[in-house]
Structures are given as C-alpha cells and as structure tokens.
Motif scaffolding. Structure first.
Motif, mmCIF file in Angstrom:
data_model
loop_
_atom_site.group_PDB
_atom_site.id
_atom_site.type_symbol
_atom_site.label_atom_id
_atom_site.label_comp_id
_atom_site.label_asym_id
_atom_site.label_seq_id
_atom_site.Cartn_x
_atom_site.Cartn_y
_atom_site.Cartn_z
ATOM 1 N N THR A 1 1.415 -9.275 -4.969
ATOM 2 C CA THR A 1 0.074 -8.468 -4.498
ATOM 3 C C THR A 1 0.445 -6.907 -5.502
ATOM 4 O O THR A 1 -0.717 -6.712 -6.081
ATOM 5 C CB THR A 1 0.152 -7.845 -3.076
ATOM 6 O OG1 THR A 1 -0.021 -8.827 -2.416
ATOM 7 C CG2 THR A 1 -0.666 -6.583 -2.960
ATOM 8 N N LEU A 2 1.458 -6.466 -5.691
ATOM 9 C CA LEU A 2 1.795 -5.262 -6.585
ATOM 10 C C LEU A 2 1.464 -5.703 -7.897
ATOM 11 O O LEU A 2 0.896 -4.848 -8.733
ATOM 12 C CB LEU A 2 3.258 -4.718 -6.379
ATOM 13 C CG LEU A 2 3.351 -4.019 -5.261
ATOM 14 C CD1 LEU A 2 4.791 -3.779 -5.082
ATOM 15 C CD2 LEU A 2 2.678 -2.865 -5.031
ATOM 16 N N ASP B 1 0.839 -1.231 -0.050
ATOM 17 C CA ASP B 1 -0.033 -0.001 -0.027
ATOM 18 C C ASP B 1 0.895 1.310 -0.090
ATOM 19 O O ASP B 1 0.776 2.324 -0.834
ATOM 20 C CB ASP B 1 -0.826 0.045 1.260
ATOM 21 C CG ASP B 1 -1.920 -0.907 1.071
ATOM 22 O OD1 ASP B 1 -2.177 -1.531 0.039
ATOM 23 O OD2 ASP B 1 -2.697 -1.104 2.366
ATOM 24 N N ILE C 1 2.264 1.773 -3.700
ATOM 25 C CA ILE C 1 1.209 2.222 -4.349
ATOM 26 C C ILE C 1 1.006 3.792 -4.252
ATOM 27 O O ILE C 1 0.801 4.332 -5.418
ATOM 28 C CB ILE C 1 -0.177 1.332 -4.433
ATOM 29 C CG1 ILE C 1 0.113 -0.153 -4.950
ATOM 30 C CG2 ILE C 1 -1.215 2.091 -5.089
ATOM 31 C CD1 ILE C 1 -0.686 -1.213 -4.853
ATOM 32 N N LYS D 1 -0.424 -7.831 -9.268
ATOM 33 C CA LYS D 1 -1.918 -7.997 -9.414
ATOM 34 C C LYS D 1 -2.536 -6.671 -9.566
ATOM 35 O O LYS D 1 -3.435 -6.456 -10.454
ATOM 36 C CB LYS D 1 -2.368 -8.995 -8.611
ATOM 37 C CG LYS D 1 -2.192 -10.415 -9.043
ATOM 38 C CD LYS D 1 -2.555 -11.369 -7.543
ATOM 39 C CE LYS D 1 -2.259 -12.714 -7.826
ATOM 40 N NZ LYS D 1 -3.005 -13.593 -6.607
ATOM 41 N N GLN D 2 -2.137 -5.862 -8.616
ATOM 42 C CA GLN D 2 -2.757 -4.476 -8.696
ATOM 43 C C GLN D 2 -2.658 -3.491 -9.706
ATOM 44 O O GLN D 2 -3.274 -2.823 -10.174
ATOM 45 C CB GLN D 2 -2.746 -3.928 -7.370
ATOM 46 C CG GLN D 2 -3.444 -4.582 -6.106
ATOM 47 C CD GLN D 2 -3.310 -3.978 -4.903
ATOM 48 O OE1 GLN D 2 -3.170 -2.705 -4.736
ATOM 49 N NE2 GLN D 2 -3.298 -4.693 -3.317
ATOM 50 N N LEU D 3 -1.139 -3.650 -10.103
ATOM 51 C CA LEU D 3 -0.822 -2.634 -11.159
ATOM 52 C C LEU D 3 -0.829 -3.212 -12.524
ATOM 53 O O LEU D 3 -0.260 -2.563 -13.476
ATOM 54 C CB LEU D 3 0.706 -2.267 -10.750
ATOM 55 C CG LEU D 3 0.817 -1.339 -9.365
ATOM 56 C CD1 LEU D 3 2.446 -1.393 -8.992
ATOM 57 C CD2 LEU D 3 0.060 -0.197 -9.258
ATOM 58 N N ASN D 4 -0.909 -4.765 -12.526
ATOM 59 C CA ASN D 4 -1.015 -5.444 -13.728
ATOM 60 C C ASN D 4 0.323 -5.173 -14.703
ATOM 61 O O ASN D 4 0.358 -4.758 -15.567
ATOM 62 C CB ASN D 4 -2.104 -4.777 -14.713
ATOM 63 C CG ASN D 4 -2.398 -6.121 -15.949
ATOM 64 O OD1 ASN D 4 -2.128 -7.123 -15.753
ATOM 65 N ND2 ASN D 4 -3.056 -5.244 -17.035
ATOM 66 N N GLU E 1 1.215 6.624 -7.015
ATOM 67 C CA GLU E 1 -0.010 7.594 -7.419
ATOM 68 C C GLU E 1 0.385 8.940 -7.000
ATOM 69 O O GLU E 1 0.079 9.887 -7.695
ATOM 70 C CB GLU E 1 -1.191 7.172 -6.444
ATOM 71 C CG GLU E 1 -1.721 5.752 -7.051
ATOM 72 C CD GLU E 1 -2.940 5.263 -6.080
ATOM 73 O OE1 GLU E 1 -3.591 4.383 -6.361
ATOM 74 O OE2 GLU E 1 -2.996 5.771 -4.816
#
Length: 212
Positions: A67-68, A36, A39, A70-73, A43
């Motif tokens: 995790t990163l 988090d 990210i 997947k979240q950021l593709n 942002e």
C-alpha cells in the motif's frame, strides 16, 4: 540522522522512519500496518520518501508495504531472498491472525550481506542475520551507532525460532558474530518493545550475555 518509532498493529511492531536532516529524504523500516498513520507522519514532517526497507518477511513487519509503495511511488527493498517463502504467504498469514487483507508480493530488491542503502546523505549497512527467519537482515547506521535489528534481538530477550525455518543456534551465532562486533555502545531499535544497547544485552540478557 533523525528517526521516529511508530508502533503499529495489535502486535505493537516498531515501524521506524529514518530521515536525513539535510535533505528530508526518508526511508520507512518495517511498515507492518496502519499505512495512513505512517503517511500522515511523513506529510506532517514534510519528508520525501525514498524506500521501504524490510528486515524480514513476517506479516506484522511487512503488512503495509505494498500500500505504501503504491501511494508513495517508492521501491521495497529487502529482506534477503531466503525469506521469499514468507512473502508468498502474506495472504494466508492475514487469515490466520485476523489481519486486514494484504497481498503476497516480491520486493523490488532483495538485500544481501554487505549491501549499502543510501538516502539523502545517510547510509545504512546491511547485515544478514538469520535465525528468527532465514532471510532476516539488520540495518546499521555507523555514524550514529544505531542498529535496527527487527526480531533478532530484544531488550532482555531474543527472537523466536519456532517458526518455519527458524533456528536457535543460528540466531545466537548471528547476534554474537554479526551484532556484538559493532560495539557495546551501539543503540538498537528492536521489532517490538523498548530500545537498548548491545552492551546492556551482553551484560544482562539471559540468552546472549557474555556469561553464557
């Protein structure tokens, strides 16, 4: 090229975000945890993530990778395939060190010595530097004379070699044969602790100084 170091986890591991000033495209090196926070940094600076880069397979350097990704593709690149056994034991490492659960994984791309990583208008050279782990790699930005060395070399010290498949003689050889030829003026970001230069370590590091 711009960069920011974000120390993460109780191991104060140096996750580094590098980005191209022209395109705002970024890579995330060794996201050991606290996805988090990473990210939010991306942002806040309006950065476009291109890839996750891993120097080696130890938990404190790779924990937030899945995790990163997947979240950021974005893809995960590295380390060298010789560290595959470490990435297959992430879940066990989490239990051992009391970390939040992170899954075992295989990266989208294993890296080899001589590979080139591109993001925006920037390029990183990949150097295979085993010893701390057998599949450890280093990322070198020639234009800025900046190296991200993971746990190969530290300010005043070197990486541990008492882990499975670690080897002291191999580590020393990696430092002297792969890193020193890059130049004394190269600044480096270690996996933990403060930055230094290769020249400083050649002069004062008790493990790898030129006096040894």
């Amino acid at each position: 090229m711009q960069y920011t170091i974000i120390p993460v986890t109780s191991f104060y591991q140096n996750c580094t975000v590098l980005w191209c000033q022209n395109t705002q495209e970024a890579v995330i090196v060794d996201p050991g945890g606290e996805a988090d926070r990473i990210i939010k940094f991306l942002e806040r600076h309006q950065l476009k993530s291109a890839a996750i880069l891993l120097t080696h397979g130890h938990l404190d350097h790779v924990g937030a990778s899945v995790t990163l990704a997947k979240q950021l593709n974005i893809p995960i690149k590295g380390p060298h395939i010789a560290d595959k056994f470490w990435l297959a034991e992430i879940e066990e490492q989490c239990k051992l060190f009391g970390f939040p659960h992170h899954p075992n994984f295989i990266p989208d791309q294993w890296l080899n010595h001589g590979d080139i990583i591109e993001f925006g208008k920037e390029t990183l050279q990949v150097l295979h530097c085993p010893g701390h782990t057998p599949g450890h790699v280093v990322f070198f930005h020639a234009a800025d004379k900046l190296a991200l060395v993971g746990d190969v070399l530290f300010n005043g010290s070197i990486g541990r070699t008492d882990f499975p498949k670690g080897d002291y003689a191999t580590l020393i050889r990696s430092i002297k044969e792969q890193l020193w030829p890059l130049g004394d003026d190269v600044q480096f970001i270690p996996g933990h602790g403060e930055m230094s230069s290769f020249g400083e370590e050649r002069r004062y590091n008790p493990y790898v100084s030129d006096r040894n």
